[in-house]
Design a protein around this motif. Structure first.
Motif, PDB file in Angstrom:
ATOM      1  N   LEU A 101       0.818  -1.213   0.000  1.00 38.16           N
ATOM      2  CA  LEU A 101       0.000   0.000   0.000  1.00 38.16           C
ATOM      3  C   LEU A 101       0.854   1.266   0.000  1.00 38.16           C
ATOM      4  CD1 LEU A 101      -2.896  -0.924   2.468  1.00 38.16           C
ATOM      5  CD2 LEU A 101      -2.945  -0.834  -0.026  1.00 38.16           C
ATOM      6  N   LEU A 102       2.090   1.146   0.501  1.00 40.77           N
ATOM      7  CA  LEU A 102       2.969   2.317   0.573  1.00 40.77           C
ATOM      8  C   LEU A 102       4.154   2.190  -0.367  1.00 40.77           C
ATOM      9  CD1 LEU A 102       3.061   2.635   4.475  1.00 40.77           C
ATOM     10  CD2 LEU A 102       1.642   3.956   2.897  1.00 40.77           C
ATOM     11  N   LEU A 181     -11.034  -4.400  13.600  1.00 28.58           N
ATOM     12  CA  LEU A 181     -10.201  -4.348  12.401  1.00 28.58           C
ATOM     13  C   LEU A 181     -10.970  -4.831  11.175  1.00 28.58           C
ATOM     14  CD1 LEU A 181      -7.453  -3.763  11.163  1.00 28.58           C
ATOM     15  CD2 LEU A 181      -6.747  -6.079  11.785  1.00 28.58           C
ATOM     16  N   ASP A 182     -11.774  -5.869  11.333  1.00 24.98           N
ATOM     17  CA  ASP A 182     -12.591  -6.369  10.225  1.00 24.98           C
ATOM     18  C   ASP A 182     -13.453  -5.261   9.635  1.00 24.98           C
ATOM     19  OD1 ASP A 182     -12.226  -8.902   9.240  1.00 24.98           O
ATOM     20  OD2 ASP A 182     -13.419  -9.884  10.778  1.00 24.98           O
ATOM     21  N   SER A 183     -13.991  -4.420  10.512  1.00 25.16           N
ATOM     22  CA  SER A 183     -14.885  -3.354  10.037  1.00 25.16           C
ATOM     23  C   SER A 183     -14.124  -2.277   9.268  1.00 25.16           C
ATOM     24  CB  SER A 183     -15.613  -2.719  11.232  1.00 25.16           C
ATOM     25  OG  SER A 183     -14.715  -1.965  12.038  1.00 25.16           O
ATOM     26  N   LYS A 184     -12.788  -2.254   9.385  1.00 25.32           N
ATOM     27  CA  LYS A 184     -11.977  -1.237   8.718  1.00 25.32           C
ATOM     28  C   LYS A 184     -11.307  -1.744   7.437  1.00 25.32           C
ATOM     29  CE  LYS A 184     -12.807   1.428  12.219  1.00 25.32           C
ATOM     30  NZ  LYS A 184     -13.796   2.554  12.100  1.00 25.32           N
ATOM     31  N   ASP A 229      -9.179   5.175   4.303  1.00 27.75           N
ATOM     32  CA  ASP A 229      -8.439   5.297   5.567  1.00 27.75           C
ATOM     33  C   ASP A 229      -7.668   4.032   5.925  1.00 27.75           C
ATOM     34  OD1 ASP A 229      -9.417   7.902   5.970  1.00 27.75           O
ATOM     35  OD2 ASP A 229     -11.236   7.126   6.913  1.00 27.75           O
ATOM     36  N   ALA A 230      -7.188   3.310   4.912  1.00 28.87           N
ATOM     37  CA  ALA A 230      -6.448   2.066   5.173  1.00 28.87           C
ATOM     38  C   ALA A 230      -5.180   2.334   5.965  1.00 28.87           C
ATOM     39  CB  ALA A 230      -6.112   1.370   3.854  1.00 28.87           C
ATOM     40  N   GLU A 231      -4.481   3.410   5.619  1.00 28.11           N
ATOM     41  CA  GLU A 231      -3.231   3.711   6.320  1.00 28.11           C
ATOM     42  C   GLU A 231      -3.506   4.029   7.792  1.00 28.11           C
ATOM     43  OE1 GLU A 231       0.097   5.707   8.037  1.00 28.11           O
ATOM     44  OE2 GLU A 231      -1.874   6.599   7.721  1.00 28.11           O
TER      45      GLU A 231
END
Length: 459
Positions: A101-102, A181-184, A229-231
């Motif tokens: 991702l980065l 965390l699952d919800s994100k 907002d993954a980061e």
């Protein structure tokens, strides 16, 4: 005729045990006593609350597949090895997700605690084709110690609710963190099929073929999907990031809860925030005075002074040998810097010996070192005593040895040896992430723990 002489049969290939530069002065066990007094059930590696969340999620997911593959108990070493085989790929997939991702910002992900990144990054660039995430079999095996879970295992054994106490079976706090965390995860959310038993058992039976890793890659193909907002919500934090985590409400009662260790961590963290200390030495002095009723903490400042002075002397020799791998002891001992180093070490040794206190476990190691260094501040004799102590009582590989009045290099370092931090940086960093402290204390703000990703063996 039957021989009665003893015989040895090798039932497995022999491999030499890897040893690294370690506890140069033999003071590590005593340092742990001080660390346990101010930051119980913690370690220097447990410093990012986000990794607690990621590992809790990973425990929940891997537990489901471990049981589907026929696993039940984690009592024996073999059972724990089988259990970890399902957890390890998820650790590495979180490392891979972060890098993926980065990927366009190399300096960003290099500032995050990502054990194994030097192998995982090329693995991603190679379209994830190599086995074992690009690691050698030996590196993959040793990841149990060098990887994230190896560093955080104490937390998952000791902190209330993360597991049932065995370090493997998830508890209610891990369930709550996993759900959060699952919800994100959004597009990267893991969706396991209703019946994973058959494929999981097939993967488990492919011993030596990395079947578990291949199974996870097949069933979590979208692991690198971003989402909103993954980061912020799903990646380990940069070491210099001292902001509150979004899941702080779940982490705070785990790390700074009502259990005895949690209350002690909370008390120490809040006390540090009130101090006016500007560096590690003055912070240790503050704690020793503020908690003088604790016989262990009361001597922490004197020990820190002794250990720091000893490592300063070790680093002085190390730096001299970087220029020339074999130096006469008399030449090493010349100059004003050598005199000052030895003078400081002698003073610290006398200060340690001058304080009488009740028994502290492993204090004899500091007594022994202090007695040898308190005798003289004359550089030639001081360094001779130091070198003899290092060779006799130091742990790990020897940095250098004294032979025929010459100091000879053995295992030098390009940088200075880290001082004993007593887990204070990790403690306060977690306190900031949980909202216990509003900011990182001044004495610890810049004392960021080094990256340990180079711990992989290349043999």
């Amino acid at each position: 005729m039957t021989s009665t002489s003893p015989q040895i049969f090798f039932t497995a290939p022999w491999e030499p045990v890897s040893v690294r530069r370690g506890d140069a002065l033999g003071l590590g066990a005593l340092a742990d006593q001080f660390a346990n007094a101010v930051a119980p059930d913690l370690s220097n590696r447990i410093s990012d609350g986000r990794w607690v969340t990621l590992l809790a999620w990973s425990l929940i997911q891997s537990q489901q597949v471990f049981q589907a593959a026929g696993g039940r108990s984690v009592v024996t070493r073999q059972e724990q090895t089988q259990r970890y085989a399902w957890l390890r790929p998820l650790e590495l997939l979180w490392v891979a997700r972060t890098i993926g991702l980065l990927q366009e910002d190399t300096e960003d992900w290099k500032q995050r605690p990502l054990p194994g990144r030097r192998r995982v990054a090329p693995w991603i660039d190679g379209n994830m084709k190599a086995d074992r995430f690009g690691m050698t079999p030996k590196q993959f095996q040793s990841y149990r110690q060098t990887g994230v879970y190896g560093g955080y295992r104490r937390a998952f054994r000791k902190w209330p609710g993360l597991t049932v106490g065995d370090g493997w079976t998830p508890g209610q706090q891990s369930v709550a963190l996993s759900r959060w965390l699952d919800s994100k995860l959004k597009g990267a959310r893991l969706q396991l099929p209703d019946d994973v038993s058959r494929s999981a058992k097939l993967a488990r039976n492919k011993e030596g073929r990395d079947g578990e890793s291949k199974w996870w890659l097949e069933h979590w193909q979208n692991f690198v999907q971003a989402g909103k907002d993954a980061e912020l919500n799903t990646l380990p934090r940069q070491r210099g990031d001292f902001s509150v985590l979004p899941e702080s409400g779940l982490l705070k009662p785990i790390i700074f809860g009502d259990d005895a260790a949690g209350r002690k961590r909370l008390t120490i963290a809040r006390s540090i925030a009130k101090s006016s200390a500007v560096d590690h030495a003055s912070l240790c002095e503050y704690l020793s005075q503020h908690f003088s009723s604790d016989t262990t903490i009361a001597r922490m400042a004197a020990f820190s002074r002794l250990a720091d002075a000893g490592l300063d002397a070790m680093n002085f020799v190390n730096n001299a040998l970087m220029r020339e791998p074999k130096v006469p002891l008399a030449v090493l001992a010349k100059g004003s810097v050598a005199k000052e180093v030895c003078k400081t070490l002698q003073a610290a040794a006398k200060a340690w010996l001058g304080v009488q206190s009740p028994f502290i476990r492993h204090a004899d190691s500091a007594d022994r070192f202090a007695h040898s260094m308190a005798v003289t501040a004359v550089p030639v004799d001081c360094f001779r005593q130091l070198l003899q102590h290092h060779e006799t009582y130091g742990g790990g590989l020897r940095w250098f040895v004294l032979r025929d009045a010459h100091v000879e290099a053995r295992t030098l370092s390009n940088g200075e040896a880290s001082r004993f931090g007593f887990r204070l940086w990790a403690l306060c960093r977690l306190a900031v992430q949980c909202g216990v402290l509003t900011k990182m204390p001044k004495a610890l703000h810049d004392d960021i723990e080094p990256d340990n990703d180079d711990d992989f063996d290349e043999q």
